[in-house]
Motif scaffolding. Sequence first.
Motif, mmCIF file in Angstrom:
data_model
loop_
_atom_site.group_PDB
_atom_site.id
_atom_site.type_symbol
_atom_site.label_atom_id
_atom_site.label_comp_id
_atom_site.label_asym_id
_atom_site.label_seq_id
_atom_site.Cartn_x
_atom_site.Cartn_y
_atom_site.Cartn_z
ATOM 1 N N THR A 172 12.783 -6.931 -5.949
ATOM 2 C CA THR A 172 13.550 -7.346 -4.817
ATOM 3 C C THR A 172 12.365 -7.334 -3.536
ATOM 4 O OG1 THR A 172 15.471 -6.164 -6.025
ATOM 5 C CG2 THR A 172 15.478 -6.876 -3.627
ATOM 6 N N ALA A 173 11.659 -8.442 -3.552
ATOM 7 C CA ALA A 173 10.684 -8.392 -2.320
ATOM 8 C C ALA A 173 11.372 -8.623 -0.986
ATOM 9 C CB ALA A 173 9.707 -9.647 -2.819
ATOM 10 N N ARG A 218 -11.806 15.384 2.581
ATOM 11 C CA ARG A 218 -11.031 14.634 3.665
ATOM 12 C C ARG A 218 -11.861 14.827 4.921
ATOM 13 N NH1 ARG A 218 -6.391 11.959 1.451
ATOM 14 N NH2 ARG A 218 -6.351 12.825 -0.566
ATOM 15 N N GLU A 263 -5.603 -1.620 -3.409
ATOM 16 C CA GLU A 263 -5.451 -0.697 -2.417
ATOM 17 C C GLU A 263 -5.592 -1.225 -0.822
ATOM 18 O OE1 GLU A 263 -4.135 2.359 -1.690
ATOM 19 O OE2 GLU A 263 -5.507 3.368 -1.087
ATOM 20 N N ALA A 320 4.660 -0.601 2.588
ATOM 21 C CA ALA A 320 4.290 -1.759 1.442
ATOM 22 C C ALA A 320 2.881 -1.754 1.001
ATOM 23 C CB ALA A 320 4.687 -3.007 2.049
ATOM 24 N N SER A 360 -0.362 3.339 -6.687
ATOM 25 C CA SER A 360 0.433 4.431 -7.014
ATOM 26 C C SER A 360 0.341 5.170 -8.301
ATOM 27 C CB SER A 360 1.732 4.863 -6.292
ATOM 28 O OG SER A 360 1.564 4.675 -4.913
ATOM 29 N N HIS A 420 -13.380 10.612 -4.804
ATOM 30 C CA HIS A 420 -12.375 11.565 -5.366
ATOM 31 C C HIS A 420 -13.047 12.784 -6.335
ATOM 32 C CE1 HIS A 420 -9.769 8.325 -4.557
ATOM 33 N NE2 HIS A 420 -10.452 7.505 -5.011
ATOM 34 N N TRP A 424 0.204 -4.696 1.263
ATOM 35 C CA TRP A 424 0.928 -5.779 1.577
ATOM 36 C C TRP A 424 1.718 -5.550 2.958
ATOM 37 C CZ3 TRP A 424 0.437 -3.867 -3.067
ATOM 38 C CH2 TRP A 424 -0.032 -4.639 -4.008
ATOM 39 N N LYS A 477 8.753 -5.205 -4.390
ATOM 40 C CA LYS A 477 8.714 -6.529 -5.075
ATOM 41 C C LYS A 477 8.342 -6.572 -6.503
ATOM 42 C CE LYS A 477 3.936 -7.334 -4.040
ATOM 43 N NZ LYS A 477 3.078 -7.143 -5.192
ATOM 44 N N GLY A 497 -7.903 4.334 -0.583
ATOM 45 C CA GLY A 497 -8.298 4.936 -1.706
ATOM 46 C C GLY A 497 -8.019 6.585 -1.759
ATOM 47 N N PHE A 512 -3.016 9.312 -3.018
ATOM 48 C CA PHE A 512 -2.213 9.648 -4.081
ATOM 49 C C PHE A 512 -1.819 11.532 -3.534
ATOM 50 C CE2 PHE A 512 -2.310 11.738 -8.466
ATOM 51 C CZ PHE A 512 -0.855 11.165 -8.857
ATOM 52 N N GLN A 513 -3.038 12.040 -3.374
ATOM 53 C CA GLN A 513 -2.743 13.465 -2.893
ATOM 54 C C GLN A 513 -1.854 13.758 -1.894
ATOM 55 O OE1 GLN A 513 -3.748 15.410 -0.243
ATOM 56 N NE2 GLN A 513 -3.086 17.504 -1.120
ATOM 57 N N TYR A 559 -6.628 6.665 -10.015
ATOM 58 C CA TYR A 559 -7.587 7.714 -10.906
ATOM 59 C C TYR A 559 -6.951 9.135 -11.044
ATOM 60 C CZ TYR A 559 -11.213 11.294 -11.148
ATOM 61 O OH TYR A 559 -11.984 12.703 -11.386
ATOM 62 N N GLY A 568 8.185 0.889 -2.940
ATOM 63 C CA GLY A 568 8.036 1.800 -3.690
ATOM 64 C C GLY A 568 7.151 2.393 -4.538
ATOM 65 N N GLY A 569 6.079 2.490 -3.814
ATOM 66 C CA GLY A 569 4.846 3.371 -4.313
ATOM 67 C C GLY A 569 5.225 4.644 -4.061
ATOM 68 N N PHE A 594 -3.958 3.662 2.886
ATOM 69 C CA PHE A 594 -4.456 5.016 2.709
ATOM 70 C C PHE A 594 -5.803 5.326 2.232
ATOM 71 C CE2 PHE A 594 -0.159 5.605 3.091
ATOM 72 C CZ PHE A 594 0.225 6.644 3.665
HETATM 73 C C1 LIG Z 1 -7.805 2.232 -8.833
HETATM 74 C C2 LIG Z 1 -7.507 3.214 -7.651
HETATM 75 C C3 LIG Z 1 -7.981 4.831 -7.680
HETATM 76 C C4 LIG Z 1 -7.416 5.642 -6.623
HETATM 77 N N1 LIG Z 1 -7.781 7.231 -6.835
HETATM 78 C C5 LIG Z 1 -7.201 7.855 -5.960
HETATM 79 C C6 LIG Z 1 -7.192 9.146 -6.160
HETATM 80 O O1 LIG Z 1 -7.946 9.656 -7.223
HETATM 81 N N2 LIG Z 1 -6.708 10.123 -5.353
HETATM 82 C C7 LIG Z 1 -6.430 9.525 -4.204
HETATM 83 O O2 LIG Z 1 -5.542 10.347 -3.524
HETATM 84 N N3 LIG Z 1 -5.867 8.302 -4.345
HETATM 85 C C8 LIG Z 1 -6.306 7.497 -5.127
HETATM 86 N N4 LIG Z 1 -6.149 6.206 -4.762
HETATM 87 C C9 LIG Z 1 -5.588 5.713 -3.715
HETATM 88 C C10 LIG Z 1 -4.074 5.828 -3.838
HETATM 89 O O3 LIG Z 1 -3.466 5.370 -5.089
HETATM 90 C C11 LIG Z 1 -2.974 4.821 -2.825
HETATM 91 O O4 LIG Z 1 -3.508 5.425 -1.749
HETATM 92 C C12 LIG Z 1 -1.683 5.233 -2.765
HETATM 93 O O5 LIG Z 1 -0.928 5.266 -3.965
HETATM 94 C C13 LIG Z 1 -0.859 4.539 -1.877
HETATM 95 O O6 LIG Z 1 0.473 4.454 -2.142
HETATM 96 P P1 LIG Z 1 1.428 3.582 -1.244
HETATM 97 O O7 LIG Z 1 2.782 3.892 -1.770
HETATM 98 O O8 LIG Z 1 1.253 3.220 0.056
HETATM 99 O O9 LIG Z 1 0.963 1.990 -1.922
HETATM 100 P P2 LIG Z 1 1.440 1.324 -3.406
HETATM 101 O O10 LIG Z 1 1.538 2.139 -4.259
HETATM 102 O O11 LIG Z 1 0.437 0.029 -3.408
HETATM 103 O O12 LIG Z 1 2.817 0.721 -3.147
HETATM 104 C C14 LIG Z 1 3.099 -0.404 -2.157
HETATM 105 C C15 LIG Z 1 4.526 -0.800 -2.796
HETATM 106 O O13 LIG Z 1 4.966 -1.958 -2.045
HETATM 107 C C16 LIG Z 1 5.390 -2.996 -2.759
HETATM 108 N N5 LIG Z 1 5.466 -3.990 -1.589
HETATM 109 C C17 LIG Z 1 4.574 -4.752 -1.377
HETATM 110 N N6 LIG Z 1 5.060 -5.946 -0.440
HETATM 111 C C18 LIG Z 1 6.322 -6.022 -0.727
HETATM 112 C C19 LIG Z 1 7.511 -6.683 -0.293
HETATM 113 N N7 LIG Z 1 7.331 -7.847 0.447
HETATM 114 N N8 LIG Z 1 8.716 -6.233 -0.632
HETATM 115 C C20 LIG Z 1 9.007 -5.045 -1.258
HETATM 116 N N9 LIG Z 1 7.863 -4.333 -1.894
HETATM 117 C C21 LIG Z 1 6.708 -4.791 -1.420
HETATM 118 C C22 LIG Z 1 4.401 -2.878 -3.904
HETATM 119 O O14 LIG Z 1 4.971 -3.819 -4.883
HETATM 120 C C23 LIG Z 1 4.057 -1.495 -4.310
HETATM 121 O O15 LIG Z 1 4.850 -1.062 -5.124
HETATM 122 C C24 LIG Z 1 -6.641 5.199 -5.539
HETATM 123 C C25 LIG Z 1 -6.299 3.728 -5.496
HETATM 124 C C26 LIG Z 1 -6.714 2.920 -6.519
HETATM 125 C C27 LIG Z 1 -6.296 1.442 -6.511
#
Ligand SMILES: Cc1cc2nc3c(=O)[nH]c(=O)nc-3n(C[C@H](O)[C@H](O)[C@H](O)COP(=O)(O)OP(=O)(O)OC[C@H]3O[C@@H](n4cnc5c(N)ncnc54)[C@H](O)[C@@H]3O)c2cc1C
Length: 390
Positions: free
Chosen positions: A172-173, A57, A308, A203, A45, A390, A206, A37, A335, A338-339, A49, A14-15, A333
């Motif tokens: 709820t992993a 990009r 990340e 995920a 997410s 960024h 993960w 989880k 780093g 987010f966008q 930043y 749920g990112g 993704f």
């Molecule tokens: C410090 C930092 C700065 C950044 N700055 C920027 C920025 O300025 N601009 C930009 O565009 N991007 C930026 N990024 C990158 C951006 O935050 C990520 O690429 C984006 O948030 C990824 O989203 P996501 O939903 O894929 O991952 P996540 O947000 O990591 O979500 C994945 C989710 O999966 C869940 N999960 C994992 N395993 C399981 C399981 N077995 N069962 C259930 N759930 C599970 C986790 O708990 C997590 O909540 C940055 C990242 C970091 C860490």
Amino acid sequence: MSRRLEVDVAIIGGGLVGSSAALALRGLGFSVALLDKGFCGAQASGVNYGGVRRQGRPIEQLPLSQRAHAVWPRLRALIGIDGEFLRSGHLKLARDEADMASLEAYAEAVAEQGLDLELIGHNGLRERFGWIGDGIVGASFCPGDGHANPRLVSTGFAAAARRAGVEVLENTAVEGVTRDGGGFALEAAGNLTLRSRFVVNSAGAWAAPFAESFGEPVPLSRIYPSMVVTEPMEPVMSVNIGMEGGGIYARQVERGNIVVGGERALPLNDPDLSRPRGDGAIAIMNNAAALFPGLRHAQAIRFWSGTEGAMPDKNPVIGPSETTHGLIHAFGFTGAGFQIAPGVGEVLAELVRDGETQTPIAAFSIGRFRETSARTDAGSGAGQNQEPQH
Ligand SMILES: Cc1cc2nc3c(=O)[nH]c(=O)nc-3n(C[C@H](O)[C@H](O)[C@H](O)COP(=O)(O)OP(=O)(O)OC[C@H]3O[C@@H](n4cnc5c(N)ncnc54)[C@H](O)[C@@H]3O)c2cc1C
């Protein structure tokens, strides 16, 4: 006590990627379960930043990035809050002539992509952005880019998905996923068994074991970008700042605090967790003070990092599994997710509904790793990947 659920689509993670997909899928009429989880938006997410930037990009990401660009100004209508999204513009600085040449080459390469980049020379920079110190030879300005508050935006999408009728299951992993004739069976924490026709693997860092369990190993590693925030200051910085070649990025929020990123944190024994290095935080602030004289006496009040998922070619994996019908991946993704996440959510919903999308995503196919000896690396990735800009 065991619990059973049946939905059209189960989303693992749920990112912002998973939450935006959940909301988009609900909008198309699918029944959806969003499983995390921990808490939705508590990982990358929610702690990033906050750069909402298309500039810089890789070209293959720009159609998706443009799609997301259309979503950001509609946040209030979509999720009920604006997430402090500000279309401030993104200014990418060149330290020397080589950096400037690189900015010029990029501007030429993406001229048809609608970024409206403006190249600014040294004098123009002094006139328009006098708060930037000496030593910068020029810049490239993307007026439509900006920044937002990740903590609000990411939880906001999950909350909107819940209001729209998505079954949001936090703490709820997902412990295992299998496919049988009729669809998927997911085993999750709390004795939950879930059946679904589709599974979205979002995920984050993960995600690799889920892909691997369907015969699709990927070289996903982890990176831990490092952030610092200052005390509230008088308005200093009017735009979101990046550097060509990486190194530092900075933005000022409406309350006056300045968020500055750069450097990498170090993983703890449990690579899910990391700790920013004290010398890293000092380096970030020293770099910031050298670039922006207004920050010379700024007090840093907090520093942090996040986990990340990163791919070696810096592009995410987005698209259908090549081994398993109904499984769709969206992770890695590197780093910069987010966008584009709100655009990714829409694309994932189309892949479920139509099996295809009009937004080009071929470059993000999981099949590009079929030939490489894939490995899942829990290391820091420090020094392997250039810092996201960024
Ligand atoms: C410090 C930092 C700065 C950044 N700055 C920027 C920025 O300025 N601009 C930009 O565009 N991007 C930026 N990024 C990158 C951006 O935050 C990520 O690429 C984006 O948030 C990824 O989203 P996501 O939903 O894929 O991952 P996540 O947000 O990591 O979500 C994945 C989710 O999966 C869940 N999960 C994992 N395993 C399981 C399981 N077995 N069962 C259930 N759930 C599970 C986790 O708990 C997590 O909540 C940055 C990242 C970091 C860490």
